[in-house]
Design an enzyme around this catalytic site. Structure first.
Site, PDB file in Angstrom:
ATOM      1  N   TYR A   1      -5.041   3.848   5.984  1.00 32.02           N
ATOM      2  CA  TYR A   1      -5.549   2.894   6.977  1.00 32.02           C
ATOM      3  C   TYR A   1      -6.875   3.379   7.564  1.00 32.02           C
ATOM      4  CZ  TYR A   1      -0.955   0.646   6.943  1.00 32.02           C
ATOM      5  OH  TYR A   1       0.185  -0.007   6.573  1.00 32.02           O
TER       6      TYR A   1
ATOM      7  N   LYS B   1       0.845  -1.197   0.000  1.00 32.96           N
ATOM      8  CA  LYS B   1       0.000   0.000   0.000  1.00 32.96           C
ATOM      9  C   LYS B   1       0.873   1.237   0.000  1.00 32.96           C
ATOM     10  CE  LYS B   1       0.580   2.062   3.331  1.00 32.96           C
ATOM     11  NZ  LYS B   1       1.802   2.676   4.024  1.00 32.96           N
TER      12      LYS B   1
END
Ligand code: NAD
Length: 364
Positions: free
Chosen positions: A220, A134
């Site tokens: 997140y 990510k």
């Protein structure tokens, strides 16, 4: 007595209630499916060295089989430390010849964000399944190219979203999505740390990172909002704050956003390179549940209606990579495929647009 990861998964599932038991048992049931797969790490930096390589010493369905690095000294120290044969070590130039290496089934891209697209596409073209860290890429358009390339070469693609395999976060998914305490009406989340690292690091260069704390940490919180609600946001409005315009000349320091979800929940979030935040708090019609710290590698904790969750921490990276190896063996899409990375990038793109326009921006 020493507790194994298998016990941890089972205990977590039991602690978290019957609904999370099903996926956890799937992992257990599938843990012996097929052969143990070889993973090659591309980029031997902080995350690969600090988390992924150690986790690969604990995995059951996959192991560290190869290395791809631009630094010959790292190839030497890593191969000695992890007993990797010379034939399984590549650099960025000769990487494509990994195609003929039968020891490598999965390529794990752990490079600066600007290199994710290139190495994901090259790995798929070399016939390897891919895990990409990510944030998936610099923007949604790149994510689409990566998904298309993996489809074209019939390879599975997964994003390094370790928290989908983490019991506290799985509990948030269960409580929110199954509406255990009714509909979630409000959600607040933040993730960040006080940046004290190298002022010349790739994270602070827009061309290499795509952006600052939002891309690195805020993702997140965006994920947390989506998986707690089990819905996709339709619009976003964002503002930002910069206390150090010299250090954060090219990238965002702190961003605050509000997401509009179809269910009407009020969802706020923030990301920062200047604040230590890690929380995910949900308010539902008949109760509330929260994590804090919510997004780290270890030491996660949470409360349900003010009472401790009492769920053990596990090695998230080992669980994530074992699950992907099982998916490859079973020829089954990961629960965090490229499409999941694309969804977050569409939201991040819209947040950056909103900072420019000062208006609500549609996500789509
Ligand atoms: P890092 O800077 O520690 O490592 C980056 C690696 O890429 C180094 O080995 C470096 O040598 C190599 N590299 C190749 N070309 C480079 C270039 N042009 N500039 C800089 N480095 C170059 O970074 P990291 O923290 O390991 O992050 C790597 C990836 O992993 C990022 O996508 C990051 O977001 C992700 N990450 C994920 C987590 C997680 O919890 N899932 C945690 C940390 C990092």
């Amino acid at each position: 007595m020493k507790t194994t990861r298998r016990d941890f998964i089972l205990q977590s599932a039991l602690a978290a209630g019957a609904l999370t038991l099903a996926p956890a048992l799937n992992v257990l049931a599938a843990s012996n499916a097929g052969k143990k797969l070889g993973i090659a790490l591309v980029g031997l930096g902080g995350y690969a060295g600090g988390q992924l390589a150690p986790a690969l010493q604990q995995t059951k369905n996959c192991y560290l089989a190869g290395l791809v690095t631009g630094t010959p000294e790292k190839a030497k120290t890593w191969s000695a430390k992890y007993n990797i044969p010379q034939k399984n070590i590549y650099n960025y130039k000769n990487f494509d010849s990994i195609a003929s290496n039968k020891d490598i089934d999965i390529v794990y891209v752990v490079l600066p964000v600007s290199m994710h697209k290139e190495f994901t596409i090259r790995a798929a073209a070399a016939g390897k399944h891919v895990i990409c860290e990510k944030p998936m890429a610099l923007n949604a358009a790149e994510c689409r190219e990566m998904i298309a390339a993996c489809k074209k070469h019939n390879r599975l693609l997964s994003i390094g979203y370790r928290l989908h395999f983490e019991p506290h976060n799985m509990e948030m998914m269960r409580l929110g999505q199954k509406q255990i305490f009714g509909k979630v009406t409000a959600l607040d989340t933040g993730n960040g740390f006080k940046y004290g690292g190298d002022p010349n690091a790739w994270r602070l260069k827009k061309a290499l990172s795509g952006g600052g704390a939002l891309m690195d940490m805020g993702i997140y919180s965006i994920q947390g909002s989506r998986y707690t609600l089990g819905q996709e946001p339709i619009a976003v409005k964002a503002t930002q704050e910069k206390t150090n315009p010299v250090l954060f000349k090219e990238v965002d320091e702190t961003i605050f956003w509000e997401l509009k979800f179809p269910g009407g929940a009020k969802v706020t979030g923030k990301s920062s390179y200047n604040n230590n935040w890690s929380y995910l708090k949900a308010t539902a019609t008949k109760g509330n549940f929260e994590l804090g710290p919510a997004f780290g590698y270890d030491g996660l904790d949470g409360k349900i209606n003010g009472k401790p969750m009492q769920i053990p921490n596990i090695n998230q990276q080992a669980a994530q990579m074992d699950d992907f190896a099982t998916c490859v063996n079973l020829k089954k899409q990961s629960r965090v495929p490229g499409e999941e990375g694309l969804k977050d990038m569409k939201i991040i793109d819209a947040i950056y647009r909103s900072l420019n326009t000062g208006k609500w921006e549609q996500i789509g």
